[in-house]
Design a protein around this motif. Structure first.
Motif, PDB file in Angstrom:
ATOM      1  N   GLY A  62      33.967  20.363  30.849  1.00 10.97           N
ATOM      2  CA  GLY A  62      34.256  21.204  32.003  1.00 10.97           C
ATOM      3  C   GLY A  62      34.469  22.650  31.613  1.00 10.97           C
ATOM      4  N   ASP A  63      35.130  22.884  30.485  1.00  5.67           N
ATOM      5  CA  ASP A  63      35.337  24.255  30.017  1.00  5.67           C
ATOM      6  C   ASP A  63      34.009  24.915  29.672  1.00  5.67           C
ATOM      7  N   ARG A  64      33.128  24.158  29.028  1.00  2.00           N
ATOM      8  CA  ARG A  64      31.808  24.714  28.681  1.00  2.00           C
ATOM      9  C   ARG A  64      31.002  25.008  29.946  1.00  2.00           C
ATOM     10  N   MET A  65      31.072  24.106  30.916  1.00  3.48           N
ATOM     11  CA  MET A  65      30.358  24.313  32.178  1.00  3.48           C
ATOM     12  C   MET A  65      30.872  25.565  32.881  1.00  3.48           C
ATOM     13  N   PHE A  66      32.189  25.725  32.904  1.00  2.62           N
ATOM     14  CA  PHE A  66      32.791  26.880  33.560  1.00  2.62           C
ATOM     15  C   PHE A  66      32.293  28.171  32.917  1.00  2.62           C
ATOM     16  N   ASP A  67      32.364  28.247  31.596  1.00  4.94           N
ATOM     17  CA  ASP A  67      31.965  29.471  30.897  1.00  4.94           C
ATOM     18  C   ASP A  67      30.491  29.780  31.123  1.00  4.94           C
ATOM     19  N   GLU A  68      29.652  28.756  31.042  1.00  4.21           N
ATOM     20  CA  GLU A  68      28.213  28.977  31.200  1.00  4.21           C
ATOM     21  C   GLU A  68      27.865  29.458  32.604  1.00  4.21           C
ATOM     22  N   GLU A  69      28.509  28.870  33.612  1.00  3.84           N
ATOM     23  CA  GLU A  69      28.210  29.299  34.984  1.00  3.84           C
ATOM     24  C   GLU A  69      28.705  30.716  35.240  1.00  3.84           C
ATOM     25  N   LEU A  70      29.895  31.030  34.725  1.00  2.00           N
ATOM     26  CA  LEU A  70      30.420  32.372  34.941  1.00  2.00           C
ATOM     27  C   LEU A  70      29.508  33.412  34.300  1.00  2.00           C
ATOM     28  N   VAL A  71      29.092  33.171  33.084  1.00  2.00           N
ATOM     29  CA  VAL A  71      28.207  34.109  32.385  1.00  2.00           C
ATOM     30  C   VAL A  71      26.885  34.254  33.139  1.00  2.00           C
ATOM     31  N   SER A  72      26.393  33.163  33.696  1.00  2.00           N
ATOM     32  CA  SER A  72      25.124  33.223  34.431  1.00  2.00           C
ATOM     33  C   SER A  72      25.234  34.078  35.687  1.00  2.00           C
TER      34      SER A  72
ATOM     35  N   GLU B 123      34.098  53.960  34.426  1.00  2.00           N
ATOM     36  CA  GLU B 123      34.802  53.634  35.667  1.00  2.00           C
ATOM     37  C   GLU B 123      33.903  53.913  36.878  1.00  2.00           C
ATOM     38  N   GLY B 124      33.845  52.930  37.775  1.00  2.00           N
ATOM     39  CA  GLY B 124      33.017  53.060  38.968  1.00  2.00           C
ATOM     40  C   GLY B 124      31.557  52.725  38.751  1.00  2.00           C
ATOM     41  N   ARG B 125      31.208  52.225  37.544  1.00  2.00           N
ATOM     42  CA  ARG B 125      29.791  51.949  37.264  1.00  2.00           C
ATOM     43  C   ARG B 125      29.523  50.533  36.755  1.00  2.00           C
ATOM     44  N   TRP B 126      30.562  49.717  36.586  1.00  2.00           N
ATOM     45  CA  TRP B 126      30.347  48.363  36.093  1.00  2.00           C
ATOM     46  C   TRP B 126      29.846  47.472  37.221  1.00  2.00           C
ATOM     47  N   GLN B 127      28.874  46.640  36.897  1.00  2.00           N
ATOM     48  CA  GLN B 127      28.335  45.732  37.919  1.00  2.00           C
ATOM     49  C   GLN B 127      29.170  44.469  38.072  1.00  2.00           C
ATOM     50  N   ASN B 128      29.919  44.121  37.039  1.00  2.00           N
ATOM     51  CA  ASN B 128      30.803  42.962  37.098  1.00  2.00           C
ATOM     52  C   ASN B 128      32.121  43.290  36.415  1.00  2.00           C
ATOM     53  N   VAL B 129      33.211  42.840  37.032  1.00  2.00           N
ATOM     54  CA  VAL B 129      34.538  42.922  36.424  1.00  2.00           C
ATOM     55  C   VAL B 129      35.096  41.510  36.361  1.00  2.00           C
ATOM     56  N   LEU B 130      35.494  41.069  35.176  1.00  2.00           N
ATOM     57  CA  LEU B 130      36.054  39.737  35.006  1.00  2.00           C
ATOM     58  C   LEU B 130      37.577  39.806  34.956  1.00  2.00           C
ATOM     59  N   VAL B 131      38.223  38.951  35.743  1.00  2.00           N
ATOM     60  CA  VAL B 131      39.679  38.786  35.693  1.00  2.00           C
ATOM     61  C   VAL B 131      39.907  37.275  35.584  1.00  2.00           C
ATOM     62  N   MET B 132      39.801  36.757  34.370  1.00  2.00           N
ATOM     63  CA  MET B 132      39.822  35.323  34.111  1.00  2.00           C
ATOM     64  C   MET B 132      41.111  34.895  33.412  1.00  2.00           C
ATOM     65  N   ASP B 133      41.242  33.562  33.245  1.00  2.00           N
ATOM     66  CA  ASP B 133      42.298  32.975  32.410  1.00  2.00           C
ATOM     67  C   ASP B 133      43.703  33.416  32.817  1.00  2.00           C
ATOM     68  N   GLY B 134      43.916  33.590  34.118  1.00  2.00           N
ATOM     69  CA  GLY B 134      45.242  33.956  34.591  1.00  2.00           C
ATOM     70  C   GLY B 134      45.569  35.429  34.526  1.00  2.00           C
TER      71      GLY B 134
ATOM     72  N   SER C  60      33.084  35.173  48.364  1.00  2.00           N
ATOM     73  CA  SER C  60      32.948  33.726  48.231  1.00  2.00           C
ATOM     74  C   SER C  60      34.042  33.185  47.318  1.00  2.00           C
ATOM     75  N   ILE C  61      34.296  31.892  47.458  1.00  2.00           N
ATOM     76  CA  ILE C  61      35.183  31.170  46.544  1.00  2.00           C
ATOM     77  C   ILE C  61      34.444  29.901  46.147  1.00  2.00           C
ATOM     78  N   ARG C  62      34.318  29.653  44.879  1.00  2.00           N
ATOM     79  CA  ARG C  62      33.610  28.463  44.415  1.00  2.00           C
ATOM     80  C   ARG C  62      34.482  27.682  43.435  1.00  2.00           C
ATOM     81  N   ARG C  63      34.219  26.402  43.365  1.00  2.00           N
ATOM     82  CA  ARG C  63      34.953  25.523  42.464  1.00  2.00           C
ATOM     83  C   ARG C  63      34.040  25.104  41.334  1.00  2.00           C
ATOM     84  N   ILE C  64      34.475  25.348  40.104  1.00  2.00           N
ATOM     85  CA  ILE C  64      33.691  25.005  38.925  1.00  2.00           C
ATOM     86  C   ILE C  64      34.577  24.179  38.001  1.00  2.00           C
ATOM     87  N   ALA C  65      34.213  22.931  37.794  1.00  2.00           N
ATOM     88  CA  ALA C  65      34.943  22.078  36.858  1.00  2.00           C
ATOM     89  C   ALA C  65      36.450  22.112  37.122  1.00  2.00           C
TER      90      ALA C  65
END
Length: 227
Positions: free
Chosen positions: A56-66, A125-136, A212-217
């Motif tokens: 499940g951890d591997r699935m989560f990481d792979e989907e997020l990166v995709s 700043e103001g130019r990133w296409q994705n910002v990650l706020v993961m792992d709490g 959106s809100i999605r559930r992964i593993a």
């Protein structure tokens, strides 16, 4: 956006007052989060290191990166598994963490990271296409709204903020906690957990809206965009 350099392009010094336990927990086999009421939670350090054997951890990481095809900045990157995975796919990615050990580990993986507080000035700043706020990391500083407000200043107009939610919390749970690893005990600091029912209000106050809100593993991730 050009690739981020492997040094601090702004020239500001990294934090010098990071509690030692924050670095030790990345090297320890076991690390725990102590709550003010005395309860103790074991932290998923192997997951953060990218060493988990859980499918499940591997699935989560792979989907997020995709879901991060463009430039990506990871706030509180830890040992840098997401930044390294994106870099291996030839995507521009930058990790930010206040732990020198975390930044060193991210760089050891061949990725780029800065030792800096996420609320300090950052590249692009103001130019990133994705910002990650993961792992709490939505709980940094005990204020999810402040974290989302900061993320909103980093994304491009069509960018996405990816936020991991806590399935055990409905709204917002404000806490005082400390890290414990082996014989090391860190100082108390404010933290927070954000649930799905508290997300919309926190996002609105942070100048974002929920796409959106999605559930992964068994884990929940929200995608937020600028309002």
């Amino acid at each position: 956006m050009t690739a981020a350099p492997d040094h601090d392009p702004i020239g500001l010094p990294g934090p010098s007052d990071v509690p030692p336990t924050h670095d030790l927990m990345l090297r320890a086999d076991a690390c725990f989060l102590r709550h003010a009421d005395g309860t103790l939670d074991r932290l998923p350090v192997s997951r953060w290191r990218g060493e988990s054997t859980d499918p499940g951890d591997r699935m989560f990481d792979e989907e997020l990166v995709s879901r991060c095809p463009g430039t990506t900045i990871d706030l509180g990157c830890g040992p840098g598994r997401f930044v390294a995975a994106l870099t291996a796919r030839d995507r521009v990615a930058l990790g930010v963490d206040h732990s020198r050990a975390a930044v060193a580990e991210t760089r050891r993986r061949g990725a780029v990271a800065l030792c800096r507080n996420i609320f300090d000035r950052l590249p692009g700043e103001g130019r990133w296409q994705n910002v990650l706020v993961m792992d709490g990391n939505i709980g940094i500083g005990g204020d999810p709204t402040r974290v989302l407000r900061r993320a909103a200043t980093l994304i491009a107009p069509a960018g996405v903020v990816h936020v991991e939610l806590d399935p055990d919390v409905e709204h917002v749970d404000h806490q005082t906690v400390r890290l414990e690893s082996g014989g090391s005990v860190g100082p108390w600091f404010p933290w927070a957990r954000l649930g799905v029912l508290g997300l919309e209000d926190a996002a609105h106050q942070g100048a974002l809206e929920v796409r959106s809100i999605r559930r992964i593993a068994e884990r929940e991730v929200a995608e937020l965009v600028s309002r």
